[in-house]
Each structure stands twice: as C-alpha cells, then as structure tokens.
Design a protein around this motif. Sequence first.
Motif, PDB file in Angstrom:
ATOM      1  N   GLY A 112       0.813  -1.205   0.000  1.00  0.00           N
ATOM      2  CA  GLY A 112       0.000   0.000   0.000  1.00  0.00           C
ATOM      3  C   GLY A 112       0.848   1.257   0.000  1.00  0.00           C
ATOM      4  N   ARG A 113       1.919   1.225   0.756  1.00  0.00           N
ATOM      5  CA  ARG A 113       2.824   2.381   0.818  1.00  0.00           C
ATOM      6  C   ARG A 113       3.441   2.655  -0.548  1.00  0.00           C
ATOM      7  NH1 ARG A 113       8.360   3.347   1.695  1.00  0.00           N
ATOM      8  NH2 ARG A 113       8.754   5.222   2.913  1.00  0.00           N
ATOM      9  N   LEU A 114       3.910   1.598  -1.205  1.00  0.00           N
ATOM     10  CA  LEU A 114       4.511   1.775  -2.526  1.00  0.00           C
ATOM     11  C   LEU A 114       3.482   2.273  -3.535  1.00  0.00           C
ATOM     12  CD1 LEU A 114       6.867  -1.331  -2.679  1.00  0.00           C
ATOM     13  CD2 LEU A 114       7.536   1.063  -2.456  1.00  0.00           C
ATOM     14  N   ALA A 115       2.256   1.762  -3.457  1.00  0.00           N
ATOM     15  CA  ALA A 115       1.205   2.231  -4.366  1.00  0.00           C
ATOM     16  C   ALA A 115       0.903   3.711  -4.127  1.00  0.00           C
ATOM     17  CB  ALA A 115      -0.060   1.386  -4.191  1.00  0.00           C
ATOM     18  N   LEU A 116       0.785   4.110  -2.857  1.00  0.00           N
ATOM     19  CA  LEU A 116       0.524   5.518  -2.551  1.00  0.00           C
ATOM     20  C   LEU A 116       1.653   6.423  -3.022  1.00  0.00           C
ATOM     21  CD1 LEU A 116      -1.110   5.367   0.983  1.00  0.00           C
ATOM     22  CD2 LEU A 116      -2.079   6.481  -1.039  1.00  0.00           C
ATOM     23  N   LEU A 117       2.879   6.011  -2.750  1.00  0.00           N
ATOM     24  CA  LEU A 117       4.010   6.828  -3.193  1.00  0.00           C
ATOM     25  C   LEU A 117       4.042   6.956  -4.711  1.00  0.00           C
ATOM     26  CD1 LEU A 117       6.798   5.575  -0.762  1.00  0.00           C
ATOM     27  CD2 LEU A 117       5.839   7.890  -0.873  1.00  0.00           C
ATOM     28  N   LEU A 118       3.782   5.857  -5.406  1.00  0.00           N
ATOM     29  CA  LEU A 118       3.784   5.884  -6.867  1.00  0.00           C
ATOM     30  C   LEU A 118       2.704   6.827  -7.399  1.00  0.00           C
ATOM     31  CD1 LEU A 118       5.254   4.653  -9.269  1.00  0.00           C
ATOM     32  CD2 LEU A 118       3.616   2.778  -9.230  1.00  0.00           C
ATOM     33  N   ALA A 119       1.547   6.851  -6.738  1.00  0.00           N
ATOM     34  CA  ALA A 119       0.462   7.745  -7.168  1.00  0.00           C
ATOM     35  C   ALA A 119       0.760   9.202  -6.831  1.00  0.00           C
ATOM     36  CB  ALA A 119      -0.855   7.327  -6.509  1.00  0.00           C
ATOM     37  N   MET A 120       1.498   9.448  -5.759  1.00  0.00           N
ATOM     38  CA  MET A 120       1.719  10.813  -5.292  1.00  0.00           C
ATOM     39  C   MET A 120       2.932  11.501  -5.914  1.00  0.00           C
ATOM     40  SD  MET A 120       0.747  10.348  -1.294  1.00  0.00           S
ATOM     41  CE  MET A 120       0.531  12.076  -0.900  1.00  0.00           C
ATOM     42  N   LEU A 121       3.933  10.730  -6.308  1.00  0.00           N
ATOM     43  CA  LEU A 121       5.151  11.337  -6.831  1.00  0.00           C
ATOM     44  C   LEU A 121       4.957  11.802  -8.267  1.00  0.00           C
ATOM     45  CD1 LEU A 121       7.794   8.847  -5.410  1.00  0.00           C
ATOM     46  CD2 LEU A 121       7.289  11.153  -4.613  1.00  0.00           C
ATOM     47  N   ASP A 122       5.579  12.902  -8.604  1.00  0.00           N
ATOM     48  CA  ASP A 122       5.521  13.416  -9.966  1.00  0.00           C
ATOM     49  C   ASP A 122       6.488  12.637 -10.846  1.00  0.00           C
ATOM     50  OD1 ASP A 122       3.653  15.445  -9.415  1.00  0.00           O
ATOM     51  OD2 ASP A 122       5.239  16.776  -8.682  1.00  0.00           O
ATOM     52  N   GLU A 123       6.285  12.760 -12.162  1.00  0.00           N
ATOM     53  CA  GLU A 123       7.187  12.100 -13.101  1.00  0.00           C
ATOM     54  C   GLU A 123       8.616  12.550 -12.828  1.00  0.00           C
ATOM     55  OE1 GLU A 123       6.082  12.270 -17.226  1.00  0.00           O
ATOM     56  OE2 GLU A 123       3.957  12.184 -16.689  1.00  0.00           O
ATOM     57  N   GLY A 124       9.531  11.606 -12.852  1.00  0.00           N
ATOM     58  CA  GLY A 124      10.929  11.906 -12.582  1.00  0.00           C
ATOM     59  C   GLY A 124      11.298  11.696 -11.130  1.00  0.00           C
ATOM     60  N   GLU A 125      10.305  11.691 -10.234  1.00  0.00           N
ATOM     61  CA  GLU A 125      10.559  11.486  -8.805  1.00  0.00           C
ATOM     62  C   GLU A 125      10.375  10.023  -8.400  1.00  0.00           C
ATOM     63  OE1 GLU A 125       9.131  15.653  -6.763  1.00  0.00           O
ATOM     64  OE2 GLU A 125       7.603  14.107  -7.086  1.00  0.00           O
ATOM     65  N   GLU A 126       9.837   9.225  -9.281  1.00  0.00           N
ATOM     66  CA  GLU A 126       9.409   7.887  -8.889  1.00  0.00           C
ATOM     67  C   GLU A 126      10.440   6.787  -9.121  1.00  0.00           C
ATOM     68  OE1 GLU A 126       7.518   8.288 -13.118  1.00  0.00           O
ATOM     69  OE2 GLU A 126       6.304   8.692 -11.405  1.00  0.00           O
ATOM     70  N   ASP A 127      11.643   7.118  -9.562  1.00  0.00           N
ATOM     71  CA  ASP A 127      12.643   6.097  -9.884  1.00  0.00           C
ATOM     72  C   ASP A 127      12.936   5.145  -8.730  1.00  0.00           C
ATOM     73  OD1 ASP A 127      12.854   7.018 -12.449  1.00  0.00           O
ATOM     74  OD2 ASP A 127      14.669   8.189 -12.095  1.00  0.00           O
TER      75      ASP A 127
END
Length: 148
Positions: free
Chosen positions: A9-24
């Motif tokens: 759930g944490r990884l899913a939330l972070l992936l949804a919240m981070l902008d392009e380029g921040e999600e690496d």
Amino acid sequence: METRQARIGRLALLLAMLDEGEEDLILNQLEALAWRYCQGRVGAMEPQKIVAAIETAAKRHGVVDGGVYREMHALYHAILEAVHGVTRGQVELGDLLRTAGLRFAVVRGMSYEQPNEGEWIAVALYGTIGAPVRGLEHEAAGLGINHI
C-alpha cells in the motif's frame, strides 16, 4: 522488521503521489520485488469513469488478466475502497456537484513472506476533489488493498 505486506500500500501511494521523474526509487523497488504495476491519471464527475480508467490501465499493462474473474473482482474491490476514501464515504461525484482529478497507481505482488498467502493488489488514488470550478477543490487520497 517491516514486512512486505506493510509496503504494498505504501509503494502504491508513493507511486500515485510522486511526480514524473521522482518515482525512480519506487520503480526500482517494485522491479526488485518482481511486482507488477501501472499508473495513470483520470479526471471525472462519475465514479464509473474512474473505475473504468483504472481497470483498463491494469489490463493493458498486464497487472491483471481481464479474462480471470478473481483478478478482476479483486481489482474492482480495491478500486472501490480507494474511491471510497477519496470521496469520504459518499461514492458520488457529479450528482453532488463534485469532480475529481486523480493520479492512480495499481501494484500487485506477493505481500507476505509465505508464498501460500498468494498475491495481493493495491490501488492508490491521489489528487483533487471539489466543486467543478478550478481553484475550489482540495487534495484527497484513497487506498484499497485486496487479496487475489
């Protein structure tokens, strides 16, 4: 020690919240775990459009098999749980003169160390909800997790 279950759930939330380029960093973790995922955006005044956009993306990116009922059923319930969080328990938008602009992420993987626990799916939503007038919305987030 943090378990994998706590991270889906944490990884899913972070992936949804981070902008392009921040999600690496998140994408590297997902690939190291061999978890499947997809992400996208949806704006709508109808909840069914949000459900359809997420289901379409998950099928298109191979996160779920559209021909397998239990996979689609698990995804559907995870989506509803996430939408429920964004809409604060009233899964209505246009009828209440509300609109949502959301980023979403779907993550699927083995959440527990024991393989016989099976796979789980997490759907995260992050964005804005409010009156259909630019500037009159606020941030919202929702998370749904279900076993497959």
